[in-house]
Write an enzyme that holds these catalytic residues in place. Structure first.
Site, PDB file in Angstrom:
ATOM      1  N   SER A  64     102.377  44.558  76.790  1.00  6.90           N
ATOM      2  CA  SER A  64     102.839  44.839  78.337  1.00  6.90           C
ATOM      3  C   SER A  64     102.037  46.113  78.667  1.00  6.90           C
ATOM      4  CB  SER A  64     104.282  44.967  78.254  1.00  6.90           C
ATOM      5  OG  SER A  64     104.591  44.836  79.753  1.00  6.90           O
ATOM      6  N   SER A 498     117.652  55.332  74.641  1.00  7.17           N
ATOM      7  CA  SER A 498     116.416  54.511  74.604  1.00  7.17           C
ATOM      8  C   SER A 498     116.705  53.451  73.654  1.00  7.17           C
ATOM      9  CB  SER A 498     115.200  55.342  74.059  1.00  7.17           C
ATOM     10  OG  SER A 498     114.037  54.527  73.639  1.00  7.17           O
ATOM     11  N   GLY A 499     115.952  52.049  73.755  1.00  7.42           N
ATOM     12  CA  GLY A 499     116.136  51.252  72.727  1.00  7.42           C
ATOM     13  C   GLY A 499     115.060  51.305  71.497  1.00  7.42           C
TER      14      GLY A 499
END
Length: 542
Positions: A64, A498-499
């Site tokens: 992405s 955050s992931g």
């Protein structure tokens, strides 16, 4: 299921000892050189998921908006949705298994999910334009074939196009034809029909400048441009002929840096937009006569779309359940405008498109957008059928509104957020309403905001509730945030881990940029002190 053959083939895609990766909202993402074994194993997992659901499953190779040297992979479920959460856990376990444990982990998934090994499996594969993507997609196919799965390699696709292909194949063509031509024809036919309704405005020369992030979006827009050229001209920038993917360009850069992408010449009033690297995000922007940059992000896109859909429903006389889904990052002004002015209910979910998509499915019409520009509108099957029947039955202005709404249903890529689809929707609405980009931007004024990151030793010390708007742990942090917010007018702030990395993300907004900046700093300092901050302490914004 020949587990011995899997082990032998896996040796050609050996996992580096000790490397642990987690399947997140966007699948796996990291430096491309660490992903060969992941791709092979996701090919294996896709076959098992296909056998279990007796459906076509998609595998997309992309990272992405990440830098060009990164890559990633995500699986697409039967209706074009993100992979089911329970299978995300399987993906993580499978990716993390050491070589000798791989057959055992596969067997455990088969047993737990009651997979019939004799069931056929069909996988569709797509990839973006990264230098590493072609080789990595072959690793996926290697995993598919060693388990006896059949596949179709679409080659270069945007991520939303792969979602579309999966949905089409599993709906037996009811949603559309599972080809690039089918995708182009479905979207462009609906767009052209809408633009015919706008032709009375006398504006026959609409055009928009598109920053394609040096990614797949440029190739796909070039492929379909001739389908809708009568209604819109697109001027492509950062089209991949020079420059690096997502480098100083693309939707993520424009959104985070609040400035135009490199390589795009902008004149005052030019209507411009940016895709991200795999074309599932879009943001708009323009410069005013004084040269000031104005960003129109996902919040204002959602507002434009939902308000226009509501206007069409009122014209038809249909009282349908429409809802807008946002995350905590949505600007407070957008929420107030939707609820207080447009009288459209707004719901908040955790960050991540899968959470918004799931919530949006609860309504007759659900509109969801993250502030970063990832989103779409979903229509229930019953609503779609009813609107299309009304489009045929009604006459006069009601019939015209019903036909327009039917075209909008076809124009949205309901399988996923889609930058190309969303761009055509936005351009159609602006043309139909006779709005300039400046008038769209002036619908409401965003509250000034600031986002910061704080490095911590372990992000897991932060836990949240209320769609990530309230911190539960560590003790005292939410109380500290509440006290800081009280100091500023119309202010709010929240923190979330955050992931993917050990950082805590801080968001703050207030009535002035100075107040938003100061509040973000003060909250960052509280996080640093109470949540185990490491490295340099947050610095004041002055």
């Amino acid at each position: 299921m020949d587990l011995e053959a899997v082990s032998k083939r896996s040796a050609f895609h050996a996992k580096p000892q000790g490397l642990i990766l987690q399947y997140g909202t966007a699948g796996f993402r990291t430096n491309a050189q660490h992903l060969d074994h992941i791709m092979f194993r996701m090919g294996l997992l896709a076959v098992l998921r296909s056998k279990q659901t007796r459906s076509t499953i998609g595998v997309m190779v992309t990272a992405s908006h990440n830098p060009e040297e990164d890559n990633g992979v995500k699986l697409v479920d039967p209706l074009g949705e993100m992979l089911a959460p329970s299978w995300e856990e399987h993906a993580t376990r499978l990716a993390s298994a050491e070589e000798q444990d791989l057959p055992k982990v596969l067997a455990a998934i088969v047993e737990r999910e009651a997979v019939d090994p004799q069931q056929t499996a069909f996988i569709v594969v797509g990839r973006d334009t990264r230098p590493s993507s072609e080789k990595l997609s072959q690793s996926v196919i290697d995993g598919v074939t060693v388990l006896g799965g059949q596949f179709h390699d679409y080659g270069l696709l945007t991520t939303p196009q792969l979602h579309y292909m999966v949905y089409c194949r599993n709906s037996e063509g009811r949603y559309g034809q599972a080809t690039i031509e089918g995708y182009c024809q479905k979207l462009s036919r609906a767009f052209v029909e809408l633009m015919k309704q706008a032709s009375c405005s006398g504006d026959g020369s609409r055009w928009v400048k598109v920053d394609c992030a040096n990614g797949i979006g440029a190739l796909k827009l070039k492929e379909m441009e001739h389908y809708f050229r009568q209604g819109l001209s697109v001027l492509l920038f950062n089209d991949g002929t020079e420059g690096r993917l997502n480098h100083l360009c693309g939707a993520d850069f424009v959104k985070s840096q609040q400035k135009p992408p490199q390589g795009m010449a902008m004149k005052p009033g030019d209507r411009c937009c940016s895709f991200d690297g795999d074309a599932d995000r879009i943001v708009y922007y323009y410069c005013d006569a004084a040269g000031r940059f104005h960003l129109i992000d996902g919040d204002k896109i959602a507002t434009l779309i939902s308000s226009f859909l509501k206007e069409l429903l009122l014209e038809i006389g249909e009282n349908l359940n429409i809802g807008v889904v946002q995350t905590a990052y949505a600007n407070g002004s957008s929420t107030r405008y939707l609820e207080e002015v447009m009288k459209v209910p707004v719901y908040c979910t955790k960050t991540g498109v899968k959470h918004l998509h799931h919530k949006a499915q609860e309504f007759d019409i659900g509109v969801y957008f993250e502030a970063n520009g990832h989103g779409t509108a979903l229509f229930s099957e019953a609503v779609e059928a009813r609107i299309k029947r009304l489009a045929q039955e009604l006459e006069d202005e009601k019939g015209r509104a019903a036909r327009m709404l039917a075209s909008f249903i076809d124009l949205f890529n309901q399988a996923a957020g889609d930058a190309i689809s969303d761009m055509l929707v936005i351009e159609a609405i602006l043309a139909l309403k006779g709005l300039s980009v400046q008038q769209w931007d002036a619908i409401y004024a965003d509250l000034p905001n600031r986002q910061l990151k704080v490095k911590v030793a372990d992000r897991r010390v932060i836990s949240t509730t209320d769609a990530e708007r309230q911190a539960v742990t560590p003790p005292g942090l939410q109380e500290a945030i509440n006290d800081l917010v009280k100091k500023y007018k119309l202010a709010r702030a929240f923190v979330r881990p955050s992931g993917t990395e050990d950082v805590v993300r801080v968001y703050a907004e207030a009535t002035s940029q100075e107040s938003a900046d100061t509040l973000a700093y003060e909250v960052s300092l509280a996080v640093f002190q109470l949540a185990g901050g490491i490295g340099e302490r947050p610095q004041p914004p002055f």
